[in-house]
Every structure is written in structure tokens, then in C-alpha cells.
Design a protein around this motif. Structure first.
Motif, PDB file in Angstrom:
ATOM      1  N   UNK A  84      48.248  36.646  43.534  1.00  0.00           N
ATOM      2  CA  UNK A  84      48.387  36.382  41.544  1.00  0.00           C
ATOM      3  C   UNK A  84      47.756  37.433  41.223  1.00  0.00           C
ATOM      4  N   UNK A  85      47.986  38.070  40.106  1.00  0.00           N
ATOM      5  CA  UNK A  85      46.879  38.690  39.095  1.00  0.00           C
ATOM      6  C   UNK A  85      47.312  38.474  37.774  1.00  0.00           C
ATOM      7  N   UNK A  86      45.955  37.970  36.651  1.00  0.00           N
ATOM      8  CA  UNK A  86      46.615  37.578  35.687  1.00  0.00           C
ATOM      9  C   UNK A  86      45.756  38.118  34.701  1.00  0.00           C
ATOM     10  N   UNK A  87      46.271  38.720  33.756  1.00  0.00           N
ATOM     11  CA  UNK A  87      45.573  40.175  32.842  1.00  0.00           C
ATOM     12  C   UNK A  87      45.129  38.555  31.728  1.00  0.00           C
ATOM     13  N   UNK A  88      43.520  38.544  31.416  1.00  0.00           N
ATOM     14  CA  UNK A  88      43.206  37.393  31.338  1.00  0.00           C
ATOM     15  C   UNK A  88      42.378  38.038  29.635  1.00  0.00           C
ATOM     16  N   UNK A  89      42.373  36.597  28.647  1.00  0.00           N
ATOM     17  CA  UNK A  89      41.676  36.600  27.748  1.00  0.00           C
ATOM     18  C   UNK A  89      40.118  35.842  27.774  1.00  0.00           C
ATOM     19  N   UNK A  90      39.355  36.453  27.440  1.00  0.00           N
ATOM     20  CA  UNK A  90      38.108  36.101  27.380  1.00  0.00           C
ATOM     21  C   UNK A  90      37.942  34.190  27.159  1.00  0.00           C
ATOM     22  N   UNK A  91      37.794  33.751  28.282  1.00  0.00           N
ATOM     23  CA  UNK A  91      37.645  32.058  28.467  1.00  0.00           C
ATOM     24  C   UNK A  91      39.374  31.629  29.134  1.00  0.00           C
ATOM     25  N   UNK A  92      39.937  32.628  29.080  1.00  0.00           N
ATOM     26  CA  UNK A  92      41.082  31.810  30.542  1.00  0.00           C
ATOM     27  C   UNK A  92      40.789  31.593  31.317  1.00  0.00           C
ATOM     28  N   UNK A  93      40.982  30.015  31.612  1.00  0.00           N
ATOM     29  CA  UNK A  93      40.933  29.204  32.838  1.00  0.00           C
ATOM     30  C   UNK A  93      41.998  29.521  33.768  1.00  0.00           C
ATOM     31  N   UNK A  94      43.128  29.548  33.522  1.00  0.00           N
ATOM     32  CA  UNK A  94      44.651  29.049  33.956  1.00  0.00           C
ATOM     33  C   UNK A  94      45.273  29.818  35.112  1.00  0.00           C
TER      34      UNK A  94
END
Length: 152
Positions: free
Chosen positions: A95-105
């Protein structure tokens, strides 16, 4: 219980196989496995949202999109294998999650894929997994999932 019967019991209808957005095929059968390409959360040929999880897209919405990705992967695998009842279980989910800075979920987001596969396959749906945060995904998708299925 067959996979098709279990899907019917759960009220899940698999979507049509999503058309590739580049030079690849949706799934490949090799040996006793079906490898899917990364699946985006397409619904009727369109992404339900774009952007980064933790900024533009909520983690809860992204979890729903990961579920959609997993169902798209199952549809692609079933098409390649000759029918959904030829799929015997799940080996691995990426799974790949396009993540904002600081997102760790990321793990909680990709649970959307893992949980629906567990509902469908029961013990045969238990799998190894990676949940990775990335800077960008194709077409601005917030999530992408690839699955390796076992043939029945």
C-alpha cells in the motif's frame, strides 16, 4: 464457501477492471500466483478524490479508497485468472499513501484494503503487507494498492 458466494453474502459487486493508465497490464498470472499492478481507487473510471492524505484527504476517506483499490485489484486478478473463484487467497498487500508532511497514519489507511480482503477470504486473506508514505502517486491519487493473490 466460494469467493463469488462470499462476495454475494457481503453484498460486494466487483467493479469492471480499470484500464491501465500507462504501459502495463492490470494483472499477470505466474505459477500459482496472480500479481496485480498498482490499483488506484477508480470508481466508474474516475478518482473520487486527489491530494495528500493528512492535508487534502482525511485518513478515514483514504481508508475507504484503499478498500476500493483492493476490490479493483481483486477484479483485475479474477479477470487474469479466469474468474473470481480461481482466487484462493492473499499472499501480500503493498500500500502506498500520498502523504502530507508529518502524516504517519499509513498503516491505518491501508487497513481499508487488508480488512476487506480478510472479510472476503477469511483465514486465506491473512497476508504480509507494506504501508508506505510517498510524496506523489499517479494522477494525484491519495492511495494505491497492489496485491499478490494465490490461485485456488
Amino acid at each position: 464457501m466460494s469467493v463469488s458466494a462470499r462476495l454475494a453474502e457481503l453484498g460486494i459487486e466487483l467493479p469492471p477492471v480499470a484500464a491501465p493508465v500507462a504501459a502495463y497490464v492490470p494483472a499477470v498470472v505466474h505459477g500459482g500466483l496472480v500479481y496485480t499492478s498498482g490499483q488506484l481507487p477508480f470508481v466508474d473510471g474516475a478518482l473520487p478524490a486527489t491530494g495528500k492524505v493528512g492535508a487534502d484527504v482525511s485518513a478515514e476517506d483514504a481508508k475507504t479508497y484503499a478498500r476500493t483499490c483492493a476490490l479493483n485489484a481483486l477484479a483485475a486478478a479474477a479477470d487474469a485468472a479466469g474468474g473470481v473463484d480461481r482466487i484462493g487467497g492473499v499472499l501480500r498487500v503493498g500500500g502506498f499513501v500520498g502523504s502530507a508532511d508529518g502524516f504517519t497514519g499509513q498503516p491505518a489507511v491501508i487497513n481499508g484494503a487488508s480488512e476487506v480482503l480478510g472479510e472476503i477470504f477469511g483465514d486465506a486473506g491473512r497476508h504480509a503487507r507494506a504501508a508506505v508514505g510517498v510524496a506523489e502517486l499517479p494522477l494525484g491519487s491519495p492511495v494505491e494498492v497492489e496485491v499478490t493473490f494465490l490461485l485456488a
